[in-house]
Design a protein around this motif. Structure first.
Motif, PDB file in Angstrom:
ATOM      1  N   ASN A   1      -4.184  -0.481  -1.891  1.00  0.00           N
ATOM      2  CA  ASN A   1      -3.021  -0.443  -2.558  1.00  0.00           C
ATOM      3  C   ASN A   1      -1.445  -1.578  -2.349  1.00  0.00           C
ATOM      4  OD1 ASN A   1      -1.980  -0.578   0.033  1.00  0.00           O
ATOM      5  ND2 ASN A   1      -0.788   0.845   0.107  1.00  0.00           N
ATOM      6  N   SER A   2      -2.021  -2.704  -2.492  1.00  0.00           N
ATOM      7  CA  SER A   2      -1.572  -3.584  -2.285  1.00  0.00           C
ATOM      8  C   SER A   2      -1.516  -5.511  -3.188  1.00  0.00           C
ATOM      9  CB  SER A   2      -0.582  -4.239  -1.038  1.00  0.00           C
ATOM     10  OG  SER A   2      -1.748  -4.792  -0.371  1.00  0.00           O
TER      11      SER A   2
ATOM     12  N   GLU B   1       6.820   6.744  -4.653  1.00  0.00           N
ATOM     13  CA  GLU B   1       6.984   6.795  -6.650  1.00  0.00           C
ATOM     14  C   GLU B   1       8.096   5.754  -7.247  1.00  0.00           C
ATOM     15  OE1 GLU B   1       5.332   8.236  -8.955  1.00  0.00           O
ATOM     16  OE2 GLU B   1       3.890   8.827  -6.900  1.00  0.00           O
TER      17      GLU B   1
ATOM     18  N   GLN C   1       3.779  -4.253  -2.358  1.00  0.00           N
ATOM     19  CA  GLN C   1       2.868  -3.041  -2.392  1.00  0.00           C
ATOM     20  C   GLN C   1       4.080  -1.364  -3.173  1.00  0.00           C
ATOM     21  OE1 GLN C   1       2.646  -3.627   1.882  1.00  0.00           O
ATOM     22  NE2 GLN C   1       2.558  -1.208   2.194  1.00  0.00           N
ATOM     23  N   PRO C   2       3.428   0.249  -3.517  1.00  0.00           N
ATOM     24  CA  PRO C   2       3.695   0.437  -3.642  1.00  0.00           C
ATOM     25  C   PRO C   2       4.626   1.235  -2.078  1.00  0.00           C
ATOM     26  CG  PRO C   2       1.837   0.325  -4.403  1.00  0.00           C
ATOM     27  CD  PRO C   2       1.827  -0.511  -3.648  1.00  0.00           C
TER      28      PRO C   2
ATOM     29  N   PHE D   1       9.287  -0.179  -4.600  1.00  0.00           N
ATOM     30  CA  PHE D   1       8.004  -0.702  -3.746  1.00  0.00           C
ATOM     31  C   PHE D   1       8.392  -1.784  -2.831  1.00  0.00           C
ATOM     32  CE2 PHE D   1       6.318  -0.451  -8.019  1.00  0.00           C
ATOM     33  CZ  PHE D   1       4.937  -0.323  -7.368  1.00  0.00           C
TER      34      PHE D   1
ATOM     35  N   LYS E   1      11.366   0.136  -8.697  1.00  0.00           N
ATOM     36  CA  LYS E   1      10.142  -0.241  -9.070  1.00  0.00           C
ATOM     37  C   LYS E   1      11.181  -0.752 -11.224  1.00  0.00           C
ATOM     38  CE  LYS E   1       9.443   4.614 -11.714  1.00  0.00           C
ATOM     39  NZ  LYS E   1       7.990   5.302 -11.934  1.00  0.00           N
TER      40      LYS E   1
ATOM     41  N   ALA F   1       2.072   1.848 -10.610  1.00  0.00           N
ATOM     42  CA  ALA F   1       2.259   1.828  -9.949  1.00  0.00           C
ATOM     43  C   ALA F   1       1.130   0.364  -9.874  1.00  0.00           C
ATOM     44  CB  ALA F   1       1.595   1.903  -8.185  1.00  0.00           C
ATOM     45  N   GLU F   2      -0.109   1.489 -10.416  1.00  0.00           N
ATOM     46  CA  GLU F   2      -1.182   0.550 -10.332  1.00  0.00           C
ATOM     47  C   GLU F   2      -1.268  -1.318 -12.288  1.00  0.00           C
ATOM     48  OE1 GLU F   2      -1.824   3.982 -11.159  1.00  0.00           O
ATOM     49  OE2 GLU F   2      -1.900   3.636  -8.434  1.00  0.00           O
TER      50      GLU F   2
END
Length: 159
Positions: free
Chosen positions: A25-26, A43, A39-40, A46, A63, A2-3
């Motif tokens: 986280n976004s 797993e 934002q995630p 998004f 994702k 995600a990063e």
């Protein structure tokens, strides 16, 4: 994972003249027309919220479709255009080479040659019969002209 997606979206946003603000986280990507929050969610997904005229629309995107969906948002002509999510498979580098073989390899070699000549190269647009390919700030953006695959983004140095 995600990063990496968030970091790549920040780089992509520059290509489309957006500014960004990063939070824990976004990321929020903004220009005079768009306000996009990514934002995630978990797993595999998004949560993307974007402006639609005077309202906001929130959608859950897998994702593998995030880059494609955000590219569509970046390219909107006005804020009343709703971006529709469709289910297709994301393009990957191996698939690009299978579909176009020599043509895609030539494009990769052109980019490498340009980088050898100008290591500060920031932007380069190339096109093949099947794909629109943009090199931007070490990212390779691959978009399928036939729309059979999601657009995807790759770190050029890892190809």
């Amino acid at each position: 994972m995600a990063e990496t997606i968030i970091e790549n979206l920040k780089i992509l946003s520059e290509n489309f003249k957006h500014k960004f603000d990063t939070f824990t986280n976004s990321v929020i990507l903004v220009n005079e027309m768009n306000k996009i929050k990514v934002q995630p969610e978990d797993e595999a997904n998004f949560r993307i919220t974007y402006n639609l005229r005077f309202n906001e629309k929130t959608i859950l995107i897998p994702k593998e479709a995030v880059y494609h969906f955000c590219l569509d948002l970046f390219k909107r002509q006005n804020d009343s255009i709703e971006v529709i999510y469709s289910i297709v498979k994301p393009i990957d580098i191996d698939e690009c080479f299978k579909i176009e073989k020599e043509e895609f390899l030539n494009i990769i070699n052109v980019i490498k040659k340009e980088l050898n000549y100008n290591y500060r190269l920031k932007h380069l647009f190339l096109e093949s019969s099947r794909f629109e390919i943009t090199y931007f700030n070490s990212l390779l953006i691959v978009e399928d002209k036939k729309k059979e695959y999601y657009s995807n983004v790759f770190n050029f140095r890892k190809i």
